[in-house]
Design a protein around this motif. Structure first.
Motif, PDB file in Angstrom:
ATOM      1  N   PHE A  62       2.844  -5.547  -9.031  1.00 19.10           N
ATOM      2  CA  PHE A  62       2.993  -7.483  -9.065  1.00 19.10           C
ATOM      3  C   PHE A  62       3.911  -8.190  -9.535  1.00 19.10           C
ATOM      4  CE2 PHE A  62      -1.584  -5.303  -8.059  1.00 19.10           C
ATOM      5  CZ  PHE A  62      -1.498  -6.542  -6.500  1.00 19.10           C
ATOM      6  N   ALA A  63       4.791  -9.159  -9.030  1.00 17.25           N
ATOM      7  CA  ALA A  63       5.340  -9.687 -10.405  1.00 17.25           C
ATOM      8  C   ALA A  63       5.016 -10.621 -11.414  1.00 17.25           C
ATOM      9  CB  ALA A  63       6.023 -11.274  -9.351  1.00 17.25           C
ATOM     10  N   GLY A  64       5.094 -10.445 -12.636  1.00 15.61           N
ATOM     11  CA  GLY A  64       5.212 -10.145 -13.911  1.00 15.61           C
ATOM     12  C   GLY A  64       3.974  -9.592 -14.461  1.00 15.61           C
ATOM     13  N   THR A  65       3.757  -8.662 -13.774  1.00  9.28           N
ATOM     14  CA  THR A  65       2.584  -7.764 -14.444  1.00  9.28           C
ATOM     15  C   THR A  65       3.429  -6.419 -14.493  1.00  9.28           C
ATOM     16  OG1 THR A  65       1.868  -6.475 -12.659  1.00  9.28           O
ATOM     17  CG2 THR A  65       1.458  -8.276 -13.200  1.00  9.28           C
ATOM     18  N   THR A  66       2.905  -5.518 -14.961  1.00  7.32           N
ATOM     19  CA  THR A  66       3.475  -3.797 -15.225  1.00  7.32           C
ATOM     20  C   THR A  66       2.318  -2.987 -14.123  1.00  7.32           C
ATOM     21  OG1 THR A  66       1.384  -3.617 -16.928  1.00  7.32           O
ATOM     22  CG2 THR A  66       4.195  -3.920 -17.547  1.00  7.32           C
ATOM     23  N   ILE A  67       1.509  -3.789 -13.711  1.00  8.28           N
ATOM     24  CA  ILE A  67       0.423  -2.994 -12.291  1.00  8.28           C
ATOM     25  C   ILE A  67       1.703  -2.383 -11.366  1.00  8.28           C
ATOM     26  CG2 ILE A  67      -0.993  -3.228 -11.187  1.00  8.28           C
ATOM     27  CD1 ILE A  67      -2.153  -5.325 -12.578  1.00  8.28           C
ATOM     28  N   GLY A  68       1.522  -1.439 -10.710  1.00  9.77           N
ATOM     29  CA  GLY A  68       2.850  -1.665  -9.890  1.00  9.77           C
ATOM     30  C   GLY A  68       2.203   0.248  -9.118  1.00  9.77           C
ATOM     31  N   ILE A  69       3.222   1.193  -8.293  1.00  9.56           N
ATOM     32  CA  ILE A  69       2.433   1.965  -7.468  1.00  9.56           C
ATOM     33  C   ILE A  69       4.679   2.413  -6.744  1.00  9.56           C
ATOM     34  CG2 ILE A  69       1.509   1.459  -5.596  1.00  9.56           C
ATOM     35  CD1 ILE A  69      -0.129   3.619  -5.560  1.00  9.56           C
ATOM     36  N   THR A  70       4.168   3.691  -6.551  1.00  9.97           N
ATOM     37  CA  THR A  70       5.505   4.287  -5.629  1.00  9.97           C
ATOM     38  C   THR A  70       4.787   4.230  -4.427  1.00  9.97           C
ATOM     39  OG1 THR A  70       5.326   6.438  -6.064  1.00  9.97           O
ATOM     40  CG2 THR A  70       6.798   4.799  -7.744  1.00  9.97           C
ATOM     41  N   THR A  71       5.675   4.650  -3.350  1.00 11.26           N
ATOM     42  CA  THR A  71       5.580   3.982  -1.881  1.00 11.26           C
ATOM     43  C   THR A  71       5.055   6.017  -1.449  1.00 11.26           C
ATOM     44  OG1 THR A  71       7.363   3.881  -0.947  1.00 11.26           O
ATOM     45  CG2 THR A  71       5.925   2.307  -0.470  1.00 11.26           C
ATOM     46  N   ASP A  72       4.117   6.069  -0.838  1.00 12.51           N
ATOM     47  CA  ASP A  72       4.317   7.822  -0.350  1.00 12.51           C
ATOM     48  C   ASP A  72       5.368   7.830   0.872  1.00 12.51           C
ATOM     49  OD1 ASP A  72       3.507   7.267   2.116  1.00 12.51           O
ATOM     50  OD2 ASP A  72       1.229   7.499   1.764  1.00 12.51           O
ATOM     51  N   PHE A  73       5.443   9.447   0.672  1.00 14.34           N
ATOM     52  CA  PHE A  73       6.363   9.882   1.535  1.00 14.34           C
ATOM     53  C   PHE A  73       5.975   8.996   2.433  1.00 14.34           C
ATOM     54  CE2 PHE A  73       8.939  12.500   4.916  1.00 14.34           C
ATOM     55  CZ  PHE A  73       9.748  13.451   3.596  1.00 14.34           C
ATOM     56  N   ASP A  74       5.661   8.339   3.603  1.00 13.78           N
ATOM     57  CA  ASP A  74       5.659   7.519   5.151  1.00 13.78           C
ATOM     58  C   ASP A  74       5.037   6.201   4.825  1.00 13.78           C
ATOM     59  OD1 ASP A  74       5.453  10.252   6.404  1.00 13.78           O
ATOM     60  OD2 ASP A  74       3.771  10.415   5.679  1.00 13.78           O
ATOM     61  N   GLY A  75       5.835   5.793   3.528  1.00 19.96           N
ATOM     62  CA  GLY A  75       6.493   4.623   2.965  1.00 19.96           C
ATOM     63  C   GLY A  75       4.832   3.487   3.180  1.00 19.96           C
ATOM     64  N   PHE A  76       3.864   3.980   2.493  1.00 18.08           N
ATOM     65  CA  PHE A  76       2.503   3.230   2.637  1.00 18.08           C
ATOM     66  C   PHE A  76       2.643   3.146   0.728  1.00 18.08           C
ATOM     67  CE2 PHE A  76       2.162   5.081   6.706  1.00 18.08           C
ATOM     68  CZ  PHE A  76       1.474   3.992   7.259  1.00 18.08           C
ATOM     69  N   TYR A  77       2.073   2.041   0.681  1.00 15.63           N
ATOM     70  CA  TYR A  77       1.315   1.829  -0.655  1.00 15.63           C
ATOM     71  C   TYR A  77      -0.256   0.789  -0.727  1.00 15.63           C
ATOM     72  CZ  TYR A  77       2.594  -3.105   0.059  1.00 15.63           C
ATOM     73  OH  TYR A  77       2.409  -4.389  -0.293  1.00 15.63           O
ATOM     74  N   GLN A  78      -0.830   1.029  -1.853  1.00 12.46           N
ATOM     75  CA  GLN A  78      -1.923  -0.306  -1.716  1.00 12.46           C
ATOM     76  C   GLN A  78      -2.249   0.273  -3.243  1.00 12.46           C
ATOM     77  OE1 GLN A  78      -5.805   1.196   0.062  1.00 12.46           O
ATOM     78  NE2 GLN A  78      -6.911   0.104  -1.494  1.00 12.46           N
ATOM     79  N   LEU A  79      -2.066  -1.991  -3.127  1.00 13.46           N
ATOM     80  CA  LEU A  79      -2.277  -2.212  -5.025  1.00 13.46           C
ATOM     81  C   LEU A  79      -2.822  -3.196  -5.049  1.00 13.46           C
ATOM     82  CD1 LEU A  79       1.111  -2.983  -6.573  1.00 13.46           C
ATOM     83  CD2 LEU A  79      -0.472  -1.212  -7.308  1.00 13.46           C
TER      84      LEU A  79
END
Length: 848
Positions: A62-79
């Protein structure tokens, strides 16, 4: 207490208190609901804008924050977050960072397509203190044996593999050509494969397979049982050959090994024992990847032209195991035709500690051959599950390395929807649809037929194949112009019988030549075949050599120009071949041969008796037993043929014994011959690849020289590895011999280090051909001296003295990517005036 007193202490009635309580509760609930309503949830997928493939390990923040995650092997993500955010960014090395707006307080899908960016890693300098990545790498190497799957006694798993080939970079100029207009109309009528920001691509092939893959270590033997396959391709049939090539056998990448085989080249692993010699490293971060806390380490090769990787790996903190990798090979590496290779792998631990690849994705960009030609993208995806370790089967179980289930190409309704490990994307469904449309366009069918004919030498016409074209024309001093035509049946005719016919006519000698053959496949498991053949033709004495194939280009070239000691012959053959067990094949061949020389030739019909009758023609009847043992040789079945893909590591041994019968079916001689051969390819990492062939033979009997060993010379301007390239045709004959033919390709080991040369990507090669033989006097005296029309003796051949024949060569391959030039020096037997002491040979080869 009185009512007055109660009212003084509690100025609110119970009714009022109840009302206030409900108001407070309602406010709390409303506030909680408001918080929930304001929570922002974003999920989606990140793909490559050019290829449409998922991009794992992307940093989603999320821009301007430190909240993040990396996509899994198939490119999916959820934040998700409760903070006031208005955008989300996707960033990863090698791609242009992209930011997209979002709606605050809502659940929403936001997908990204990232464009590739050429990023040069900056040099990292560590002053005073050691690079912090080094200690981690040392621990990784110390623990390699613990985590390497090669230290399991056995393992097996179910494997799902998906392969796709697409043509891209279809320029407007190319699409405007008449031949592409119908193809372009198909592309315009379908959804663009790559997506909203992608480039238009033309899919040519897609396949899926499900198999069970088994490995037994120490020594390593493996087996793949292919359960089901689905193949759709332009110009490619869903045949047994294709079904065997798309499985797990050819998708094995073990980065715990020092060298990783990729596109038939050896790449140094980033965790090889000598890691510090080849790579630079940078410790970038430490974070959780799933359940494992990992070190994130970037690495890149010290020399940009080395066969090495640039990328990122994640190492578990507690075990120093390799968790996942994201690697690439750029076009600066010494490879032909390949612009880029990208490999992503995710490993999973087994119950016995070693880690095995759970998912692997490989994308290979094959560059344009010319400025206006298209390029190609090859994609490979492998998913493994249901692991079983340390439960080996008996060795006999692994005898067939690739086994195709009889019903593998049958598609039960709903099979793939229920059994593929991952559902097809909308893009992949479009690929299937477009291929089905393309392969029915006449211009496409014609083009693919031409390409297949060029590679196989045969033109398929229904149930028959017309060819081979290399033997359709010749011109020599004996036959004059020679025209020929041949045909064979294919699997559409029969999956058991293979019938072949060939006919040719020489306009100068006015003779017909022919060949008829019939083979019958008794069994495919184990492979067992029987065949008969009859052939009448004109050949040369020096071509009476089992090392030459009758249909090879070198053999066809020998039919042009001057002919050395020609003869007419009739040959009848009966042969039987069977696979006894994995790596062990037995052949039995019976051959009857009539020899009629077209040059001055006479011999004593009773060898050793100079007063016996003198003859010029003869017949032989012989039986040969040939045993071949190649421990890890991979065979695949191409319709009605069994094709060897070579050995993985061990040498291949062949021993052949031949006995000739006098008096049986017209045979004029009793004789015994023995031949032994050992061949092997030795992969030496950065030093290149060596290949050797070591042979020896002995003829125990007295025979005229056409039945002795005629060593293969080469008077042509073309290089061939089976010949002695400065030896003349039929120059040396022996009845006992030993030879070594050694070739080494240095790849880019030397020329890559020369600044002015490395951009050319030329590669050094070296050759050494050594032959020692002898001829006993009893065989030398069987034949009478050859005389010309004036009675002058014609030297038939040379014999070896105490010195071996030696020629050494050196050269350069990869000139304009396809040309190889070799220079040879002949070091011995230089005493004749017309001997070739030095020569240059040229050849054309398609190599990566």
């Amino acid at each position: 207490m009185s009512d007055f007193q109660q009212n003084k202490l509690f100025p609110f009635s119970l009714k009022t208190i109840s009302l206030i309580t409900w108001v407070i509760v309602a406010m709390v609930v409303a506030n909680v609901s408001n918080v929930t309503a304001q929570q922002t949830v974003v999920k989606g997928r990140v793909i490559d804008a050019e290829t449409g493939d998922p991009v794992p390990f992307v940093n989603m923040v999320f821009a301007g924050t430190t909240i993040g995650i990396t996509t899994d092997f198939d490119g999916f993500y959820q934040l998700k977050t409760d903070l006031a955010v208005d955008s989300i960014s996707a960033s990863y090395i090698g791609y242009v960072t992209r930011v997209k707006p979002l709606q605050r307080g809502k659940v929403q899908n936001i997908n990204f397509q990232l464009k590739q960016d050429l990023v040069n890693l900056q040099e990292v300098v560590f002053i005073a203190e050691e690079n912090p990545a080094y200690e981690i790498l040392r621990n990784v190497v110390r623990n390699k044996n613990k985590h390497d799957r090669r230290n399991l006694s056995a393992y097996e798993y179910e494997s799902y593999n998906k392969t796709e080939f697409d043509i891209n970079n279809l320029t407007e100029k190319l699409r405007s050509k008449k031949v592409f207009q119908k193809i372009s109309s198909v592309m315009d009528s379908l959804v663009q494969i790559a997506g909203e920001d992608g480039k238009p691509v033309l899919p040519m092939f897609i396949s899926e397979s499900i198999s069970r893959f088994y490995v037994k270590n120490n020594p390593k033997i493996q087996k793949e049982y292919i359960i089901n396959t689905k193949v759709s391709g332009v110009g490619i049939d869903d045949g047994s050959l294709t079904s065997q090539l798309i499985g797990s056998t050819f998708q094995q990448y073990n980065f715990y090994a020092n060298w990783v085989n990729l596109v038939n080249k050896e790449f140094i692993s980033p965790i090889a024992d000598g890691w510090k010699t080849y790579y630079e490293y940078s410790l970038e971060d430490s974070l959780y990847v799933g359940e494992h806390y990992c070190y994130k380490i970037d690495f890149w090769p010290k020399s940009e032209q080395d066969l090495a990787f640039t990328g990122t790996m994640w190492i578990t903190r507690d075990e120093y195991a390799l968790k996942q990798l994201d690697l690439s090979v750029n076009k600066t590496a010494n490879l032909n035709y390949i612009e880029k290779i990208k490999i992503q792998q995710e490993l999973v631990p087994t119950e016995a500690s070693p880690w095995i690849a759970g998912k692997t994705r490989v994308v290979i960009d094959i560059g344009q051959l010319t400025k206006n030609s298209p390029s190609m993208v090859a994609k490979f995806y492998s998913s493994n599950k249901d692991f079983v370790v340390n439960k080996p089967y008996p060795s006999k179980f692994y005898e067939t390395m690739i086994e195709l289930d009889e019903g593998a190409r049958i598609q039960p309704k709903g099979y793939w929807e229920n059994n593929r490990h991952d559902s097809l994307t909308a893009t992949e469904k479009n690929v299937y649809m477009m291929i089905d449309t393309l392969k029915n366009i006449p211009v496409v069918k014609t083009f693919t037929d031409v390409v297949k004919t060029a590679f196989t030498g045969y033109l398929k016409m229904g149930k028959f194949d017309l060819g081979p074209y290399v033997r359709s024309f010749a011109n020599n001093e004996v036959e004059g112009i020679r025209l020929g035509i041949g045909a064979r049946t294919n699997i559409d005719f029969s999956d058991r019988w293979i019938l072949q016919a060939y006919g040719a006519y020489g306009f100068k000698d006015e003779k017909w030549k022919y060949r008829f053959a019939a083979d019958y496949i008794i069994s495919r498991k184990p492979w067992t075949k029987v065949g008969v053949e009859t052939r009448r033709d004109m050949d040369q004495v020096w071509l009476l050599n089992d090392d030459l194939e009758n249909g090879s280009i070198f053999f066809a070239f020998s039919q042009f120009g001057n002919i050395t000691r020609p003869f007419n012959h009739l040959e009848n053959t009966l042969k039987f071949e069977t696979q006894i067990r994995n790596g062990l094949t037995q052949k039995v061949t019976f051959k009857q041969h009539d020899f009629s020389p077209l040059f001055p030739f006479q011999y004593y019909e009773d060898p050793g008796n100079n007063e016996s009758a003198i003859g010029s023609s003869f017949s032989t009847s012989e039986i040969s037993l040939e045993t071949r043992f190649a421990k890890d040789e991979i065979f695949i079945q191409n319709d009605n043929n069994r094709v060897s893909l070579g050995t993985l590591k061990w040498p291949a041994f062949t021993i052949k014994y031949t006995h000739g019968f006098k008096g049986f079916l017209g045979g004029d001689f009793n004789y015994d011959k023995l031949n032994v051969n050992v061949t092997q390819s030795l992969k030496m990492g950065f030093f290149g690849v060596s290949r050797y062939s070591l042979s020896g033979g002995y003829i125990f009997s007295q025979l005229p020289y056409p039945l002795l060993k005629a060593h293969i010379g080469n008077e042509s301007p073309f290089y061939t590895p089976i010949a002695f390239n400065l030896m003349d045709f039929f120059e040396f004959v022996s009845d006992r011999y030993a030879s070594l033919q050694y070739r080494h390709s240095f790849e880019g080991f030397i020329l890559n280090r020369i600044p002015l040369m490395k951009k050319l990507k030329w590669r050094l090669v070296a050759n050494a051909n050594i032959l020692y033989g002898s001829l006993r006097d009893e065989n030398l005296n069987v034949a009478l001296p050859d005389l010309d029309e004036n009675g002058v003796e014609i030297p038939a051949f040379r014999t070896f003295g105490n010195t071996p024949y030696i020629e050494l060569g050196y050269g350069i391959e990869n000139i304009f990517k396809v040309i190889r030039v070799d220079a040879f020096h002949r070091l011995t037997y230089l005493d004749t005036p017309d001997v070739r002491k030095f020569g240059v040979k040229i050849s054309f080869q398609f190599i990566l």
